[in-house]
Design an enzyme around this catalytic site. Structure first.
Site, PDB file in Angstrom:
ATOM      1  CG  MET A 236       0.671  33.182  -4.425  1.00  0.00           C
ATOM      2  SD  MET A 236       1.562  34.439  -3.192  1.00  0.00           S
ATOM      3  CE  MET A 236       2.693  33.429  -2.198  1.00  0.00           C
TER       4      MET A 236
ATOM      5  CG  PHE B 113      -3.148  40.355   4.452  1.00  0.00           C
ATOM      6  CD1 PHE B 113      -3.205  38.848   4.857  1.00  0.00           C
ATOM      7  CD2 PHE B 113      -3.202  41.558   5.460  1.00  0.00           C
ATOM      8  CE1 PHE B 113      -4.153  38.802   5.634  1.00  0.00           C
ATOM      9  CE2 PHE B 113      -3.372  40.758   6.563  1.00  0.00           C
ATOM     10  CZ  PHE B 113      -5.190  40.052   7.071  1.00  0.00           C
ATOM     11  CD  GLU B 114      -1.135  38.256  -2.505  1.00  0.00           C
ATOM     12  OE1 GLU B 114      -1.853  38.590  -3.758  1.00  0.00           O
ATOM     13  OE2 GLU B 114      -0.168  37.216  -2.530  1.00  0.00           O
ATOM     14  N   GLY B 115      -3.547  42.977  -2.587  1.00  0.00           N
ATOM     15  CA  GLY B 115      -4.816  44.342  -3.467  1.00  0.00           C
ATOM     16  C   GLY B 115      -4.603  45.195  -2.400  1.00  0.00           C
TER      17      GLY B 115
ATOM     18  NE  ARG C 191       1.183  37.520  -5.445  1.00  0.00           N
ATOM     19  CZ  ARG C 191       1.336  38.246  -5.653  1.00  0.00           C
ATOM     20  NH1 ARG C 191       2.216  39.054  -5.680  1.00  0.00           N
ATOM     21  NH2 ARG C 191       3.121  37.563  -5.882  1.00  0.00           N
TER      22      ARG C 191
END
Length: 382
Positions: A1, A168-170, A9
């Site tokens: 987010m 968890f992103e990216g 995002r």
């Protein structure tokens, strides 16, 4: 987010580049305690249909700051956004309230803790959400894993929280080239994350609430691609959440994939589905509730999740993220998945009245939008 004033995002700009048409076979249908228990009361179970929302607790943006005590009663799980690492590979997670310079009406820490207890007394779950767009977390070593466990535990204990949300992103999760079986992962950052979460669940017991908010890139894209794949050259993050979800499925309280800021994704009908209407939410959720072969391998099927452990992630307003749909489309998606009506051109592989509910980014953006998302949820489920 994302924290930006106008979007939820970043869009995965490389998503379309890795897509190619495939024809795949569809699988057969197929210890410390929480604050509530510390106070002598057993934690309450989630309602039959739950509404999950993220609260901008540590930062400010165009949606405005909302005190925890002012969060409406509609919200059953409140994810505090965000706990973030001191560096991507440290495993050292920190959380603090929005600075007064950014949020002049921010509550004190004592007021915040009192609000948590009040929400829990009302049957709500309050979790620390780790990650977000800015909080890249890569547990590449055993030391980082252990630091993650100790630092997350410190946050949970200090604030008396009910559990953990993994957002968890990216580049937080990425598969090594030789990591091809989601049931037996080899990549250290994934193996250590699974171990860390299992340790936390063991520490806090059965009442520990565990949720996850992956993007479609890390879950449903796994139907076509898993990591770099047998052809090579694919994004190593493709499907990278699948081993985490699978290893923790017995510990998982709720999975709410973010059905927004996504490129087109192939569904079980082998057609691409795009954001903008009920169809995308129906197709993406059907994949979770039906199961699917990973990277086209019918001998390696990601098993279906029970509907009680699945919610649909949607933006609360047009400001919150790409892929917002009006309440009429939200209700069409719910009708199709829970009643078998309003399915449009997509045919699901079942009907799931026990689908847990909805998640949104965010509580703040919903308030900014006059509570449209939460009011519609309350009206639909009564």
């Amino acid at each position: 987010m994302e924290r930006s004033p106008h979007t939820g995002r970043r869009i995965r700009t490389g998503l379309l580049a890795v897509f190619a048409a495939l024809t795949l076979a569809v699988p057969g249908i197929a210890t410390a305690q929480s604050a509530a228990r510390a106070a002598g009361a057993e934690p309450q179970a989630l309602p039959q249909h739950a509404l999950v929302g993220y609260l901008h607790a540590s930062f400010a943006n165009g949606s405005g700051y909302t005190r925890l005590a002012d969060v409406p009663d509609s919200w059953d799980i409140i994810d505090l956004a965000f706990g973030e690492p001191t560096s991507p590979t440290s495993g050292d997670i920190r959380f603090g309230l929005c600075p007064q310079s950014e949020c002049p009406n921010v509550e004190t820490k004592d007021e915040f803790k009192a609000a948590i207890k009040a929400k829990q007394a009302a049957g709500k779950k309050v979790l620390i959400s780790i990650g977000g767009q800015n909080g890249q977390v890569q547990l590449t070593t055993a030391a980082a894993r252990d630091t993650f466990v100790s630092s997350v535990s410190a946050i949970i204990d200090e604030y008396g929280l009910d559990g953990l949300d993994i957002d968890f992103e990216g580049h937080s999760l990425s598969l090594n080239a030789d990591d091809t079986d989601f049931k037996n992962p080899k990549t250290p950052s994934i193996v250590h994350l699974i171990s860390a979460v299992k340790t936390l669940k063991s520490k806090y017991g059965d009442g520990f609430t565990l949720t996850m908010a992956p993007e479609t890139f890390f879950v449903q894209l796994g139907y076509q691609y898993y990591g770099t794949g047998k052809w090579g050259g694919q994004d190593p993050r493709a499907g990278a959440y699948l081993p985490v979800i699978h290893a923790l499925r017995d510990d998982l309280t709720l999975l709410h994939v973010q059905d927004y800021n996504s490129g087109p994704i192939m569904g079980l009908d082998n057609q691409y589905h795009s954001m903008g209407g009920a169809d995308f939410h129906i197709a993406m959720t059907d994949m979770l509730l039906t199961g699917f072969p990973v990277a086209g391998d019918t001998g390696n099927v990601f098993p279906a999740l029970p509907p009680e452990k699945v919610a649909i992630g949607m933006p609360a307003s047009t400001h919150a993220g790409n892929g917002h749909v009006p309440p009429s489309e939200v209700n069409k998606a719910l009708n199709c998945l829970t009643k078998g009506t309003d399915c449009g051109g997509y045919r699901t592989h079942g009907t799931w009245p026990a689908l847990r509910g909805l998640m949104t980014w965010s509580i703040n953006w919903d308030r900014f939008n006059n509570g449209e998302f939460s009011r519609n949820f309350d009206a639909y489920f009564g």
